[in-house]
Design an enzyme around this catalytic site. Structure first.
Site, mmCIF file in Angstrom:
data_model
loop_
_atom_site.group_PDB
_atom_site.id
_atom_site.type_symbol
_atom_site.label_atom_id
_atom_site.label_comp_id
_atom_site.label_asym_id
_atom_site.label_seq_id
_atom_site.Cartn_x
_atom_site.Cartn_y
_atom_site.Cartn_z
ATOM 1 N N HIS A 356 0.808 -1.214 0.000
ATOM 2 C CA HIS A 356 0.000 0.000 0.000
ATOM 3 C C HIS A 356 0.846 1.270 0.000
ATOM 4 O O HIS A 356 0.574 2.213 -0.735
ATOM 5 C CB HIS A 356 -0.912 0.002 1.233
ATOM 6 C CG HIS A 356 -2.113 -0.865 1.036
ATOM 7 N ND1 HIS A 356 -2.826 -1.395 2.082
ATOM 8 C CD2 HIS A 356 -2.715 -1.296 -0.077
ATOM 9 C CE1 HIS A 356 -3.827 -2.109 1.604
ATOM 10 N NE2 HIS A 356 -3.770 -2.068 0.297
ATOM 11 N N ARG A 463 -5.984 0.703 -15.185
ATOM 12 C CA ARG A 463 -5.871 -0.674 -14.682
ATOM 13 C C ARG A 463 -6.894 -0.859 -13.568
ATOM 14 O O ARG A 463 -6.641 -0.515 -12.409
ATOM 15 C CB ARG A 463 -4.468 -0.935 -14.137
ATOM 16 C CG ARG A 463 -3.352 -0.927 -15.174
ATOM 17 C CD ARG A 463 -2.016 -1.159 -14.476
ATOM 18 N NE ARG A 463 -0.958 -1.587 -15.354
ATOM 19 C CZ ARG A 463 0.089 -0.831 -15.714
ATOM 20 N NH1 ARG A 463 0.190 0.399 -15.268
ATOM 21 N NH2 ARG A 463 1.028 -1.323 -16.506
ATOM 22 N N ARG A 499 -9.418 -0.916 -18.824
ATOM 23 C CA ARG A 499 -9.064 -2.319 -19.017
ATOM 24 C C ARG A 499 -9.800 -3.147 -17.971
ATOM 25 O O ARG A 499 -9.774 -2.803 -16.785
ATOM 26 C CB ARG A 499 -7.554 -2.514 -18.857
ATOM 27 C CG ARG A 499 -7.163 -3.953 -19.050
ATOM 28 C CD ARG A 499 -5.671 -4.127 -19.026
ATOM 29 N NE ARG A 499 -5.147 -4.047 -17.665
ATOM 30 C CZ ARG A 499 -3.864 -4.174 -17.373
ATOM 31 N NH1 ARG A 499 -2.979 -4.335 -18.339
ATOM 32 N NH2 ARG A 499 -3.451 -4.107 -16.131
ATOM 33 N N GLU A 594 -0.768 -8.786 -25.904
ATOM 34 C CA GLU A 594 0.209 -9.239 -24.912
ATOM 35 C C GLU A 594 0.638 -10.677 -25.159
ATOM 36 O O GLU A 594 1.692 -11.111 -24.717
ATOM 37 C CB GLU A 594 -0.404 -9.162 -23.503
ATOM 38 C CG GLU A 594 -0.752 -7.764 -23.076
ATOM 39 C CD GLU A 594 -1.455 -7.729 -21.737
ATOM 40 O OE1 GLU A 594 -0.869 -7.239 -20.777
ATOM 41 O OE2 GLU A 594 -2.613 -8.200 -21.664
ATOM 42 N N ASN A 617 5.083 -5.071 -21.652
ATOM 43 C CA ASN A 617 5.604 -5.795 -20.483
ATOM 44 C C ASN A 617 5.310 -7.281 -20.614
ATOM 45 O O ASN A 617 6.202 -8.121 -20.474
ATOM 46 C CB ASN A 617 4.963 -5.282 -19.187
ATOM 47 C CG ASN A 617 5.033 -3.782 -19.063
ATOM 48 O OD1 ASN A 617 5.885 -3.160 -19.666
ATOM 49 N ND2 ASN A 617 4.138 -3.200 -18.280
ATOM 50 N N ASP A 618 4.048 -7.608 -20.878
ATOM 51 C CA ASP A 618 3.709 -9.021 -21.013
ATOM 52 C C ASP A 618 4.143 -9.572 -22.367
ATOM 53 O O ASP A 618 4.599 -10.705 -22.456
ATOM 54 C CB ASP A 618 2.201 -9.231 -20.802
ATOM 55 C CG ASP A 618 1.875 -9.387 -19.326
ATOM 56 O OD1 ASP A 618 2.629 -10.099 -18.633
ATOM 57 O OD2 ASP A 618 0.892 -8.797 -18.858
ATOM 58 N N ARG A 628 8.921 -11.459 -16.387
ATOM 59 C CA ARG A 628 9.180 -10.029 -16.214
ATOM 60 C C ARG A 628 9.557 -9.670 -14.786
ATOM 61 O O ARG A 628 10.073 -8.581 -14.526
ATOM 62 C CB ARG A 628 7.965 -9.212 -16.674
ATOM 63 C CG ARG A 628 6.735 -9.394 -15.824
ATOM 64 C CD ARG A 628 5.506 -8.831 -16.508
ATOM 65 N NE ARG A 628 5.088 -7.561 -15.950
ATOM 66 C CZ ARG A 628 3.920 -6.970 -16.229
ATOM 67 N NH1 ARG A 628 3.072 -7.537 -17.080
ATOM 68 N NH2 ARG A 628 3.599 -5.833 -15.689
ATOM 69 N N CYS A 665 1.112 0.728 -24.506
ATOM 70 C CA CYS A 665 0.929 1.141 -23.112
ATOM 71 C C CYS A 665 1.855 0.416 -22.142
ATOM 72 O O CYS A 665 1.741 0.578 -20.943
ATOM 73 C CB CYS A 665 -0.527 0.956 -22.675
ATOM 74 S SG CYS A 665 -1.040 -0.769 -22.628
#
Ligand code: PEP
Ligand code: MG
Length: 740
Positions: A356, A463, A499, A594, A617-618, A628, A665
């Site tokens: 957090h 996200r 998304r 991805e 990234n993916d 990753r 992105c």
């Protein structure tokens, strides 16, 4: 009087005049627990545990018997910070025999770490000849003794294994992992240097419980005030703080503190004891979500200890500008407190991207590093530190010339940022006038303020799972709709690509019932869960449609591997859309790219989608079969390599022909050379974290695109044996004044 209360009362008498004499302590504990042996080991520099007091082992072993941390049962207890309770210690694989102690006679062993402020200072152990497992009450008593004598052990000179002496003034470099980018230079402040409670035992449990109840109430009020004071209403990261508030109100752990008080402890000692136990239990969890909540709990325990001080304590003082906070763990409310005091950066030894405090640090733009093991043992308050999160490192007590170089870099950065600010309201375009649309990647309501701060054109990736992860649960439909409506309100007509939930992999919710998987990144995650649990996905789609309330809506599906999956997901969306009124003025549907298999289904896919967004990234992790999250693989495979550039170029050509919009992105879009290359390939929609928008806009403003395109085309035509085109592209960029 029961054994525990009698033992505690005698200990209190022993400690009445200050530190407990350790030989007396071991005698008392052995007698009260009916054990033949009680021994205390203290941590010494160099990660050694030294026998400092014993009842039952040979006295001449004191000062001679030494174990490395991790060696023998005692060493293991110190290394793991957990209790070991063994009926047959001698046959435990970790057992080591030390002839000088004469301990061969003893079969059973109970060993408990002695800890203070999260540091292990030593171990206390009891042994018996007869094989037996110690019962829960005995374990609890020994844990309480360990808590009580931690102060005495610290006074007796127990260190926590750190090197001493001259090393304390030498420069040291610690490597870690970037959790939030940036650079900060300033004096070190150390979190969690709270003093041990002065009063450990109390005679009147009822009065003590009343003190606890008052303190809990004060703490709750304090948390509410913090939320209101720190965060303008509407932009609050409510998802996180609400979750935190729930833990604060949880009666389970408070009940256990009350029990500890009934056993004779003061409220302060009770809070410390229960927090310590919970910490030990949570440390054993492998679930990253639960481990990350450990810091929240410690945050609350510290807050409760502070509010037990009915004198009101001292108001927190500001820290020197740019101070660098070092913490083993940090909770979200603590981060906000420190931020209000003026810190410039944070190092969290046990920090991870989903914690957090880390989510908040990122949203607040505070440079943050995770890891940097050992820094807390080495640093002193006030030491100068350079936190270079971009380079995954922190330098403690830097040499003068190193510090000067970094100070210069920081000044340059500030000057550049001041320059960037002037770009905020200008359109993003290259020197020759090619327009590029720069959008934001966000996931928390608090980040929406970045739209105005950066002048981004919209949100290219929202996200939706981040708020749920922060909350620790999937929130219900109306609440989701409220969050999404807030996002659309803040966007004020600018596009937002929502998304759908991308949970699973490394983003796990507690109690989600997800089975353990060998390869979670390639497992039952993301849209796969959504399609197999359509109620969940439909609830989210309905919430999105309701939030739009007649406005434009763009929905993007993650981890699509086949056109059939996309069709199935879109069918769910359309089924909901047929029912929700008012209908969105325009409904756009697209997918992330991805999973490499999708690249061989483009003709069919492009007939069905309104837009595609490449998640580098993916895509990189699946294309190169390189996890990753594995640090050893970071940077091993390059986005600027011929196969990836071919994929992006091909996507650009085919989407343009099909009239489908294309954006990128993944993180790569936020890096100057990568972004330059994507624009060079013709891709003019990039979505990135807020911190990158203005630097990328500045890079574009200086970019001679036609010249760069020629260099890029030549490098792609003649890659030779190079696995990456980074070198020639970076060389051109530098020659033309770009920082890459
Ligand atoms: C990506 O995979 O590139 C992406 C943007 O999605 P995430 O990082 O959330 O997996
Ligand atoms: Mg992804």
């Amino acid at each position: 009087m029961s054994t525990p209360r009698r033992l505690l009362a005698r200990l209190r008498d022993l400690m009445a005049l200050g530190a407990a004499p350790l030989p007396e302590v071991v005698r008392l504990v052995a007698a009260e627990l009916v054990s033949e042996v009680c021994s205390i080991y203290a941590m010494r520099p160099g990660d050694l545990l030294e026998l400092v007091a014993t009842e039952g082992l040979r006295l001449d072993a004191i000062g001679r018997t030494r174990l490395r941390v991790g060696e023998g049962i005692v060493g293991l207890v110190a290394a793991q910070g957990t209790v070991m309770n063994l009926a047959d210690a001698q046959n435990h694989p970790a057992f080591v025999y030390r002839a000088e102690t004469g301990e061969e006679k003893y079969a059973s062993l109970l060993a408990v770490p002695i800890r203070r402020a999260g540091r292990t200072l030593g171990v206390i152990a009891v042994q018996n000849r007869t094989p037996r497992r110690y019962d829960a009450e005995e374990v609890e008593v020994l844990e309480t003794v360990a808590l009580l004598i931690a102060g005495s052990l610290a006074e007796a000179g127990a260190s926590d294994g750190a090197a001493e002496g001259a090393a304390a003034t030498m420069p040291r470099r610690f490597s870690g992992s970037r959790l939030s980018p940036g650079l900060a230079i300033g004096p070190v402040v150390i979190h969690g240097n709270s003093a041990a409670p002065r009063r450990l035992l109390a005679d009147d449990p009822v009065a003590e419980q009343a003190r606890l109840a008052r303190a809990v109430e004060r703490m709750q009020r304090g948390i509410d005030d913090l939320i209101e004071a720190q965060l303008p209403v509407g932009d609050a990261p409510r998802e996180i703080l609400e979750a935190y508030r729930l833990v604060a109100a949880d009666t389970g752990w408070l009940k256990r503190v009350n029990e500890a008080i009934r056993g004779g402890l003061s409220a302060e000692a009770g809070v410390q004891r229960v927090a310590g136990e919970l910490r030990d239990r949570m440390r054993r969890f492998t679930d990253p979500y639960l481990r990350e909540r450990m810091a929240d709990l410690e945050d609350l325990a510290n807050r409760l200890l502070a509010s037990l001080d009915e004198s009101g304590g001292k108001a927190p003082e500001p820290v020197p500008p740019g101070a660098i906070l070092l913490a083993r763990r940090l909770g979200p409310a603590e981060l906000l407190d420190w931020q209000a005091r003026g810190i410039g950066g944070v190092v969290i030894e046990e920090g991870s991207p989903g914690a957090h405090a880390v989510i908040l640090a990122r949203a607040l733009g505070l440079p943050t590093l995770g890891g940097a093991r050992g820094i807390l043992e080495t640093a002193e308050e006030g030491d100068c530190a350079i936190l270079d999160a971009d380079e995954d490192q922190v330098i403690l007590r830097p040499e003068g010339n190193v510090r000067q170089v970094y100070e210069y870099a920081l000044e340059t950065r500030h000057a550049r940022q001041a320059g960037f600010a002037t770009l905020r309201d200008k359109p993003a375009q290259t020197r020759d006038g090619t327009k590029v649309s720069l959008m934001l990647n966000v996931g928390l309501a608090m980040e929406l303020a970045q739209l105005a701060a950066t002048g981004a054109e919209g949100i290219g990736l929202f996200r939706t799972e981040i708020a749920m992860l922060a909350r620790g649960a999937i929130v219900d439909g109306p609440e989701q709709a409220a969050v999404y409506a807030r996002v659309l309100d803040a966007a004020d007509g600018r596009p937002v690509l929502f998304r759908t939930l991308d949970l699973g992999g490394d983003k796990l919710l507690p109690g989600s019932g997800q089975p353990e998987e060998d390869n979670p990144a390639m497992g039952w995650r993301s849209l796969r869960i959504g399609l197999d649990r359509p109620v969940l996905l439909r609830r989210q789609l309905r919430a999105l449609l309701l939030a739009a309330g007649g406005r434009e809506l763009s929905v993007m599906f993650p981890m699509v591997a086949t056109v059939a999956e996309f069709r199935a997901a879109r069918a769910l969306l359309m089924a909901e859309a047929a029912r929700v009124r008012p209908a969105p003025s325009k409904l756009s549907v697209g997918t992330m790219v991805e999973v490499p298999a999708l690249l061989w289904q483009l003709p069919a896919l492009l007939r069905e989608v309104d837009f595609l967004s490449v998640g580098t990234n993916d895509l990189m992790q699946f294309l190169f079969a390189a996890d990753r999250g594995t640090p050893a693989l970071a940077g091993r495979y390059d986005v600027l390599s011929p196969p990836v550039l071919d994929i992006l170029a091909n996507l650009h050509v085919l989407t343009a022909e099909a009239g489908v919009s294309l954006s990128i992105c993944g993180e790569a879009a936020s890096l100057p050379l990568e972004a330059m290359t994507m624009v060079g390939l013709g891709i003019t929609q990039l979505s990135m974290p807020a911190s990158a928008i203005l630097p990328i806009k500045a890079m574009l403003a200086d970019l001679d695109l036609p010249a760069f395109r020629a260099v890029l085309a030549a490098a792609r035509r003649n890659p030779g044996h190079a696995t990456s085109l980074r070198d020639p592209l970076a060389a051109w960029a530098r020659e033309h004044g770009h920082t890459v």
